[in-house]
Design a protein around this motif. Structure first.
Motif, PDB file in Angstrom:
ATOM      1  N   GLY A  24       0.789  -1.227   0.000  1.00 48.39           N
ATOM      2  CA  GLY A  24       0.000   0.000   0.000  1.00 48.39           C
ATOM      3  C   GLY A  24       0.815   1.268   0.000  1.00 48.39           C
ATOM      4  N   GLY A  25       2.023   1.197  -0.571  1.00 47.15           N
ATOM      5  CA  GLY A  25       2.886   2.370  -0.599  1.00 47.15           C
ATOM      6  C   GLY A  25       2.722   3.225  -1.839  1.00 47.15           C
ATOM      7  N   GLN A  26       3.416   4.339  -1.844  1.00 42.67           N
ATOM      8  CA  GLN A  26       3.431   5.248  -2.986  1.00 42.67           C
ATOM      9  C   GLN A  26       4.878   5.546  -3.351  1.00 42.67           C
ATOM     10  OE1 GLN A  26       1.224   8.689  -1.684  1.00 42.67           O
ATOM     11  NE2 GLN A  26      -0.749   7.789  -2.210  1.00 42.67           N
ATOM     12  N   ARG A  27       5.118   5.822  -4.635  1.00 44.22           N
ATOM     13  CA  ARG A  27       6.459   6.170  -5.084  1.00 44.22           C
ATOM     14  C   ARG A  27       6.429   7.520  -5.795  1.00 44.22           C
ATOM     15  NH1 ARG A  27      10.268   3.512  -9.859  1.00 44.22           N
ATOM     16  NH2 ARG A  27      12.222   4.494  -9.165  1.00 44.22           N
ATOM     17  N   PHE A  28       7.443   8.353  -5.503  1.00 47.78           N
ATOM     18  CA  PHE A  28       7.618   9.645  -6.169  1.00 47.78           C
ATOM     19  C   PHE A  28       9.075   9.720  -6.620  1.00 47.78           C
ATOM     20  CE2 PHE A  28       4.311  10.141  -2.964  1.00 47.78           C
ATOM     21  CZ  PHE A  28       3.270  10.687  -3.706  1.00 47.78           C
ATOM     22  N   CYS A  29       9.276   9.750  -7.927  1.00 44.46           N
ATOM     23  CA  CYS A  29      10.638   9.718  -8.467  1.00 44.46           C
ATOM     24  C   CYS A  29      10.772  10.734  -9.595  1.00 44.46           C
ATOM     25  CB  CYS A  29      10.977   8.317  -8.972  1.00 44.46           C
ATOM     26  SG  CYS A  29      12.679   8.142  -9.555  1.00 44.46           S
ATOM     27  N   THR A  30      11.903  11.423  -9.638  1.00 50.65           N
ATOM     28  CA  THR A  30      12.142  12.442 -10.665  1.00 50.65           C
ATOM     29  C   THR A  30      12.529  11.831 -12.012  1.00 50.65           C
ATOM     30  OG1 THR A  30      14.477  12.567 -10.015  1.00 50.65           O
ATOM     31  CG2 THR A  30      12.942  14.105  -8.951  1.00 50.65           C
ATOM     32  N   GLU A  31      12.844  10.541 -12.019  1.00 45.46           N
ATOM     33  CA  GLU A  31      13.492   9.940 -13.181  1.00 45.46           C
ATOM     34  C   GLU A  31      12.692  10.080 -14.472  1.00 45.46           C
ATOM     35  OE1 GLU A  31      16.644   6.383 -13.178  1.00 45.46           O
ATOM     36  OE2 GLU A  31      14.608   5.835 -12.578  1.00 45.46           O
ATOM     37  N   ALA A  32      11.362  10.029 -14.384  1.00 48.01           N
ATOM     38  CA  ALA A  32      10.536  10.066 -15.596  1.00 48.01           C
ATOM     39  C   ALA A  32      10.260  11.485 -16.088  1.00 48.01           C
ATOM     40  CB  ALA A  32       9.214   9.351 -15.338  1.00 48.01           C
ATOM     41  N   THR A  35      14.429  17.175 -17.201  1.00 46.73           N
ATOM     42  CA  THR A  35      15.313  17.803 -16.226  1.00 46.73           C
ATOM     43  C   THR A  35      14.806  19.170 -15.780  1.00 46.73           C
ATOM     44  OG1 THR A  35      17.196  16.655 -17.206  1.00 46.73           O
ATOM     45  CG2 THR A  35      17.684  18.526 -15.783  1.00 46.73           C
ATOM     46  N   SER A  36      14.260  19.940 -16.720  1.00 44.23           N
ATOM     47  CA  SER A  36      13.827  21.303 -16.422  1.00 44.23           C
ATOM     48  C   SER A  36      12.629  21.352 -15.478  1.00 44.23           C
ATOM     49  CB  SER A  36      13.476  22.033 -17.723  1.00 44.23           C
ATOM     50  OG  SER A  36      12.412  21.368 -18.398  1.00 44.23           O
ATOM     51  N   GLN A  37      11.893  20.258 -15.356  1.00 46.72           N
ATOM     52  CA  GLN A  37      10.693  20.245 -14.529  1.00 46.72           C
ATOM     53  C   GLN A  37      10.903  19.614 -13.161  1.00 46.72           C
ATOM     54  OE1 GLN A  37       7.453  18.402 -16.659  1.00 46.72           O
ATOM     55  NE2 GLN A  37       7.882  19.541 -18.551  1.00 46.72           N
ATOM     56  N   ARG A  38      12.055  19.007 -12.928  1.00 44.65           N
ATOM     57  CA  ARG A  38      12.248  18.194 -11.730  1.00 44.65           C
ATOM     58  C   ARG A  38      12.231  19.001 -10.433  1.00 44.65           C
ATOM     59  NH1 ARG A  38      16.558  13.398 -13.327  1.00 44.65           N
ATOM     60  NH2 ARG A  38      15.313  12.558 -15.058  1.00 44.65           N
ATOM     61  N   TYR A  62      23.083  17.117 -11.305  1.00 44.64           N
ATOM     62  CA  TYR A  62      21.978  16.347 -11.864  1.00 44.64           C
ATOM     63  C   TYR A  62      20.986  16.033 -10.749  1.00 44.64           C
ATOM     64  CZ  TYR A  62      19.652  12.288 -14.014  1.00 44.64           C
ATOM     65  OH  TYR A  62      18.739  11.391 -14.505  1.00 44.64           O
ATOM     66  N   LEU A  63      19.742  16.497 -10.873  1.00 41.59           N
ATOM     67  CA  LEU A  63      18.743  16.291  -9.836  1.00 41.59           C
ATOM     68  C   LEU A  63      18.104  14.921  -9.986  1.00 41.59           C
ATOM     69  CD1 LEU A  63      17.061  17.206  -7.449  1.00 41.59           C
ATOM     70  CD2 LEU A  63      15.497  18.334  -9.025  1.00 41.59           C
ATOM     71  N   TYR A  64      18.306  14.116  -8.957  1.00 39.82           N
ATOM     72  CA  TYR A  64      17.684  12.796  -8.898  1.00 39.82           C
ATOM     73  C   TYR A  64      17.173  12.584  -7.496  1.00 39.82           C
ATOM     74  CZ  TYR A  64      17.270   7.720  -8.447  1.00 39.82           C
ATOM     75  OH  TYR A  64      16.809   6.459  -8.183  1.00 39.82           O
TER      76      TYR A  64
END
Length: 344
Positions: A24-32, A35-38, A62-64
């Motif tokens: 029942g978790g959630q994931r939030f990742c910048t990978e998809a 770059t300009s929107q991260r 690099y924002l990850y």
């Protein structure tokens, strides 16, 4: 540019990503994201899920950022997080959701981590823990890639167990021995064993983790109480003297020591028990006052130089440098960024 370690990312995926939906978790990742929107996306996500913050990254970095959120009983949450270098500063804004009225327990598992809150700062190494108040001003700085496990604990759950937790924020919770060592081990083991846990077993672990974390904090309280009454009163008097004379640009360690009838070394020993020093505390108090002046409409008539002087800074270049280092922007940019805000 620094990129996330691919081997570590693979371990992260196999241990966690295959299980977060099942539990029942959630994931939030910048990978998809482009770059300009991260940066703006990450700021919005953290603001919604954790606290109202400003987010920054070192130039050309690099924002990850990859975070998982598992929901525990009693409103607690378990969040394994991986990220490249980042700075996070709490904005002077009230919590928008009840879930944000909480404390964050932090177990660093990789990299370096600096937390500032309440005039204190703590530097974590892998395996070490700390705690901070999500609703109070704070700043997190990480110079490179890191991983951590964040435990969100509703305020009421801890406040009913430990009085005056504000004195414990941004302090190191020992994980070498005692309750802290058991707590860190259990938190780490829980994350590592997620693929082996069903929903009922996972939920049942929240209560023992809360109790162990409480014991870790009480262990710190016990050490704090070891400071004699005389020493604690001396520290209070020093802080009161600093507060009364903060605008004095000539206020130095020797001046304070002479006025208090104590040695500089003795006063530094007092502050060492709060993981800081006399001059670091003095600078932090001056910065806090200048930050308040810059963000409040009551002092909008003051120039940047006047703000610096009335906060006890006599050297403008030094003021600008330490302000930028602490808050991530120049005094002028800070005033522009937070105009007429009474909430600081």
């Amino acid at each position: 540019m620094e990129y996330p370690d691919r081997h570590s990312a693979t371990i992260f995926s196999s241990n966690l990503l295959a299980n977060f939906e099942r539990l029942g978790g959630q994931r939030f990742c910048t990978e998809a994201l482009p770059t300009s929107q991260r940066l703006e996306w990450l700021k919005e996500v953290i603001g919604r899920e954790y606290a109202n913050v400003d987010v920054g990254t070192p130039d050309q970095m690099y924002l990850y950022n990859d975070m998982l959120i598992y929901f525990w009983s009693q409103g607690m949450r378990l969040s394994p997080i991986r990220s490249n270098a980042i700075t996070i500063e709490r904005l002077p804004k009230e919590p928008e959701h009840i879930s944000q009225d909480c404390y964050f327990g932090v177990l660093l598992t990789r990299g370096q981590y600096k937390l500032e809150q309440g005039g204190r700062e703590v530097f974590l190494k892998p395996g070490e823990m700390t705690i901070y108040d999500a609703t109070e001003p704070h700043r997190v700085t990480t110079p490179g890639p890191f991983s951590k496990i964040l435990i969100s604990i509703p305020r009421s759950l801890l406040d009913e167990r430990i009085a005056n937790i504000s004195r414990l924020t941004a302090t190191r919770l020992s994980t070498v021995h005692g309750a802290g060592a058991i707590t860190a081990s259990m938190i780490s083991s829980t994350v590592n064993q997620l693929e082996q846990l069903d929903q009922a077993s996972f939920q049942a672990l929240s209560e023992p983790v809360l109790e162990l974390f409480t014991l870790s904090l009480q262990q710190v309280v016990g050490k704090t109480k070891q400071m004699s009454h005389h020493r604690s009163q001396a520290l209070i008097r020093v802080k009161q003297f600093i507060a009364r004379n903060l605008t004095d640009t000539d206020l130095k360690a020797e001046v304070i020591a002479s006025a208090m009838g104590l040695s500089v070394r003795y006063i530094n020993n007092l502050f060492n028990e709060e993981d800081t020093s006399l001059m670091r505390y003095l600078t932090q108090q001056r910065l806090a006052r200048s930050r308040h002046y810059l963000a409040s409409s009551l002092y909008s008539h003051l120039s940047i130089t006047e703000v610096a002087m009335q906060s006890g800074f006599s050297n403008m270049s030094h003021f600008s440098r330490v302000f930028h280092l602490t808050y991530g922007m120049s005094p002028r940019a800070y005033r522009y960024h937070y105009p007429n805000d009474h909430g600081v």
